[in-house]
Scaffold this motif. Structure first.
Motif, mmCIF file in Angstrom:
data_model
loop_
_atom_site.group_PDB
_atom_site.id
_atom_site.type_symbol
_atom_site.label_atom_id
_atom_site.label_comp_id
_atom_site.label_asym_id
_atom_site.label_seq_id
_atom_site.Cartn_x
_atom_site.Cartn_y
_atom_site.Cartn_z
ATOM 1 N N SER A 155 0.851 -1.184 0.000
ATOM 2 C CA SER A 155 0.000 0.000 0.000
ATOM 3 C C SER A 155 0.896 1.247 0.000
ATOM 4 O O SER A 155 0.711 2.162 -0.804
ATOM 5 C CB SER A 155 -0.926 0.003 1.220
ATOM 6 N N SER A 156 1.857 1.253 0.887
ATOM 7 C CA SER A 156 2.907 2.271 0.886
ATOM 8 C C SER A 156 4.103 1.640 1.560
ATOM 9 O O SER A 156 3.986 0.592 2.191
ATOM 10 C CB SER A 156 2.474 3.539 1.633
ATOM 11 N N LEU A 157 5.255 2.254 1.427
ATOM 12 C CA LEU A 157 6.464 1.665 1.978
ATOM 13 C C LEU A 157 7.287 2.745 2.647
ATOM 14 O O LEU A 157 7.444 3.839 2.090
ATOM 15 C CB LEU A 157 7.280 1.001 0.869
ATOM 16 N N GLN A 158 7.764 2.428 3.827
ATOM 17 C CA GLN A 158 8.665 3.341 4.510
ATOM 18 C C GLN A 158 10.057 2.741 4.595
ATOM 19 O O GLN A 158 10.216 1.525 4.733
ATOM 20 C CB GLN A 158 8.152 3.613 5.940
ATOM 21 N N TRP A 159 11.051 3.592 4.513
ATOM 22 C CA TRP A 159 12.439 3.206 4.767
ATOM 23 C C TRP A 159 12.886 3.872 6.066
ATOM 24 O O TRP A 159 12.680 5.076 6.265
ATOM 25 C CB TRP A 159 13.356 3.645 3.622
ATOM 26 N N TYR A 160 13.509 3.055 6.919
ATOM 27 C CA TYR A 160 14.044 3.525 8.181
ATOM 28 C C TYR A 160 15.527 3.178 8.250
ATOM 29 O O TYR A 160 15.989 2.223 7.623
ATOM 30 C CB TYR A 160 13.349 2.844 9.373
ATOM 31 N N ARG A 161 16.236 3.927 9.080
ATOM 32 C CA ARG A 161 17.628 3.605 9.406
ATOM 33 C C ARG A 161 17.723 3.471 10.921
ATOM 34 O O ARG A 161 17.205 4.302 11.671
ATOM 35 C CB ARG A 161 18.569 4.693 8.904
ATOM 36 N N TYR B 94 19.452 -0.702 7.630
ATOM 37 C CA TYR B 94 18.425 -0.086 6.794
ATOM 38 C C TYR B 94 17.237 -1.043 6.704
ATOM 39 O O TYR B 94 17.384 -2.193 6.309
ATOM 40 C CB TYR B 94 18.980 0.252 5.410
ATOM 41 N N LEU B 95 16.089 -0.522 7.081
ATOM 42 C CA LEU B 95 14.871 -1.326 7.175
ATOM 43 C C LEU B 95 13.801 -0.772 6.259
ATOM 44 O O LEU B 95 13.572 0.442 6.238
ATOM 45 C CB LEU B 95 14.334 -1.309 8.605
#
Lengths: 113, 113
Positions: free
Chosen positions: B30-36, B87-88
């Protein structure tokens, strides 16, 4: 810039003891979450909270866990009788912003001896 | 159950090199987030991608969302030691009134000076 805060940063407890982990979400957010991360593993969802009630909980979130928003600012996670396997980093998050993104606190490292 | 697979799992490079990490799913995001995430700290949101084919830039970081919204990539140009971290990618999965995040397996990046 507003941020999520958590206390304590590190909690050491004996097996069977109760612990309360505290979080202050971003002030205008309405949705709150707890996640945990066991060392070396993925971040996993525990529970979500909206309008003063649990919205969804995972299989991990059994009867030993509870959440509360006792006042307008704090959001707490209580573990009634800790087990060794509860040792993990616990992250609080709150949701808001343009894309309803989740913002995480720095975490509480829980060590159960 | 939709799984988010990230590759590579580990990446060690020299300062100044370029790199790309990937996030793939068997189902449509649906949507995607990138985290560190740095050791002992909470995930820090980098970007949210929503539209298939979307490209977003954050300084030396370029994020792409696949046309079919089943994959995403993060490209870092001229990596620096400060880029070191986990990185996630994460998808917001709807349940009840709130969206829990499902995290990928992560890519651990080490940039050597």
């Amino acid at each position: 810039e507003p941020e999520v805060t958590q206390t304590p940063s590190h909690q050491v407890t004996q097996m069977g003891q109760e612990v309360i982990l505290r979080c202050v979400p971003i002030s205008n957010h309405l949705y709150f979450y707890w996640y945990r991360q066991i060392l070396g593993q993925k971040v996993e969802f525990l529970v979500s909270f909206y309008n003063n009630e649990i919205s969804e909980k995972s299989e991990i979130f059994d009867d030993q866990f509870s959440v509360e928003r006792p006042d307008g600012s704090n959001f707490t996670l209580k573990i009634r009788s800790t087990k060794l396997e509860d040792s993990a980093m616990y992250f609080c998050a709150s949701r808001g912003g343009r894309y309803n993104e989740q913002f995480f606190g720095p975490g509480t490292r829980l060590t159960v001896l | 159950t939709q799984l988010l697979e990230q590759s590579p799992q580990f990446l060690s490079i020299q300062e100044g090199e370029n790199l790309t990490v990937y996030c793939n799913s068997s189902s449509v995001f649906s949507s995607l987030q990138w985290y560190r995430q740095e050791p002992g700290e909470g995930p820090v949101l980098l970007v949210t991608v929503v539209t298939g084919g979307e490209v977003k830039k954050l300084k030396r970081l370029t994020f792409q969302f696949g046309d079919a919204r089943k994959d995403s990539s993060l490209h870092i140009t001229a990596a620096q030691p400060g880029d070191t971290g986990l990185y996630l990618c994460a998808e917001a999965r709807r349940g009840g009134a709130t969206n829990k995040l499902i995290f990928g397996t992560g890519t651990l990046l080490a940039v050597q000076p």
